[in-house]
Scaffold this active site. Sequence first.
Site, PDB file in Angstrom:
ATOM      1  N   CYS A   1     -34.361 -56.707 -22.647  1.00  0.00           N
ATOM      2  CA  CYS A   1     -34.297 -56.718 -24.114  1.00  0.00           C
ATOM      3  C   CYS A   1     -32.902 -56.497 -24.688  1.00  0.00           C
ATOM      4  CB  CYS A   1     -35.229 -55.643 -24.657  1.00  0.00           C
ATOM      5  SG  CYS A   1     -36.936 -55.957 -24.269  1.00  0.00           S
ATOM      6  N   ILE A   2     -32.348 -55.305 -24.427  1.00  0.00           N
ATOM      7  CA  ILE A   2     -31.155 -54.888 -25.176  1.00  0.00           C
ATOM      8  C   ILE A   2     -29.953 -55.818 -24.946  1.00  0.00           C
ATOM      9  CG2 ILE A   2     -29.715 -52.888 -25.796  1.00  0.00           C
ATOM     10  CD1 ILE A   2     -32.631 -52.327 -26.254  1.00  0.00           C
TER      11      ILE A   2
END
Length: 475
Positions: free
Chosen positions: A308-309
């Site tokens: 994600c990040i």
Amino acid sequence: MPFAFLLCFLFANRKKRNGRERERMSTERKPEFFAGKGIQIGIIGCGYVGLPLALRFADVGHRVTGFDLDQSKVDKLNAGQSYIQHIPAAKIKEHVQAKHFSATSDFSVLKQMDAVLICVPTPLDERREPDLTYVEQTAKAIAPNLQRSQLIVLESTTYPGTTEELVLPILEKGGLKCPIARGPAAENIATDFYLAFSPEREDPGNKQYGLAQIPKVVGGINPPSGRAAMGLYAQIVSRVVPVTSTRAAEMVKLLENIFRCVNIAMVNELKQLCLRMDLDIWEVIDSAATKPFGFMPFYPGPGLGGHCIPVDPYYLSWKAREYDFATRFIELAGEINTEMPYHVVNAVASALNDRQKSIKGSKILLLGVAYKKDVDDLRESPSLKLLELLTGRGANLDYNDPYFPALHKMRHYDFSNKRSVELTPANVAAYDCVLIATDHSSYDYDAIVNNAKLVVDTRNATRRVKQGREKIVPC
Ligand SMILES: NC(=O)c1ccc[n+]([C@@H]2O[C@H](COP(=O)([O-])OP(=O)(O)OC[C@H]3O[C@@H](n4cnc5c(N)ncnc54)[C@H](O)[C@@H]3O)[C@@H](O)[C@H]2O)c1
């Protein structure tokens, strides 16, 4: 049971089932239907997000079908096996046996679903731009099977506008319509099917917050779609948070991840300054975190990892270009976080240099290839970049990770010849440097420092080690 009675029983049940079937087919699925019991739920994409979601719906008594292109996953699920470390096989088996859960790669079964939730990957392509092919393929697989008053929800993280601009037109191609509308006037707008976006907030390995405890944000293409999705999710989470549109819901998820990305970049930068100033960034963060308001701790590391990040913020910067807008915080954070593995390699080089050694020819043991502690996930893991950079500089590199006995070929890397080295005292002592990249809880840091010649610690994992501190280089 007497035969006549059995026949009556079967007949009554069949009538009941047929009644319910007719109810579904005759478009009677009002938004309130999804707050009811015994819903047929299809989850497309049985990965880190889709599988826990499927099991949670099964937990509360719905009948769930997992759809996945990967036949090996489908087979494992139907055999009651797990392929994700923190999801117990017993849980899958229990639901398979109770017929609350099954898996398939046959997308025509989508027709039988009341609700279909999409949890497929949203990676970046080679040019670090959104790769929505999985979402697009999925929408195309649903379209020919779309039924009146079915609820479709996209959960995959993506830029604001994806549900409206990409998914909706594909679904509407067959003739059924779901008009984009909001506000009180559209409260009961006619819609042939329901479409919503609800971002997943799964944090694999988090023992404090599971799916049931994490509030879920929901935005519909129109108010009935929003209500339908809310009714469904309210059955599995403690709180559902409605927003006015799918675009707002998409943006919520990006804000959450950009918030993390930017704050991690800030501490990564401050860590480098603290090292120069001979200050311990961890002591500073922990002390600042005692402030009961207005501060939230973020911790430095060897670089960003996970699905994600490192990925999601670029979905927004890409979309922002359409609006002649530069997302400078995202770009700056990306620059700093991308630089971190290079910072670590420099730290290893100077630590070896202090011992009259060079990276070239040194034996280095990297601890942890997972992107974070205690998970069996190495997507975007900075350890992979470290392996590449250190090998490129001529190190003889091995790794240990209890979650990865061997490495396989990946999209950007090929370490398929590498196997996890056993962490015996003799093995640890044989390396010129031990590099802690992931601070798995199972590591015995006292023993590691005791046996190692040199330990470069990117995670402050050795903070409690008392003996041999002169061998530890914080990084
Ligand atoms: N992993 C996380 O912690 C996390 C947290 C929040 C949000 N998300 C988001 O959730 C989405 C899914 O992530 P994930 O981690 O579960 O991915 P994953 O790779 O673990 O799982 C995706 C699954 O989808 C399957 N798949 C791919 N294309 C398909 C298709 N066309 N039809 C059916 N199945 C298909 C794959 O075989 C795989 O099993 C992504 O958008 C991600 O950004 C992930």
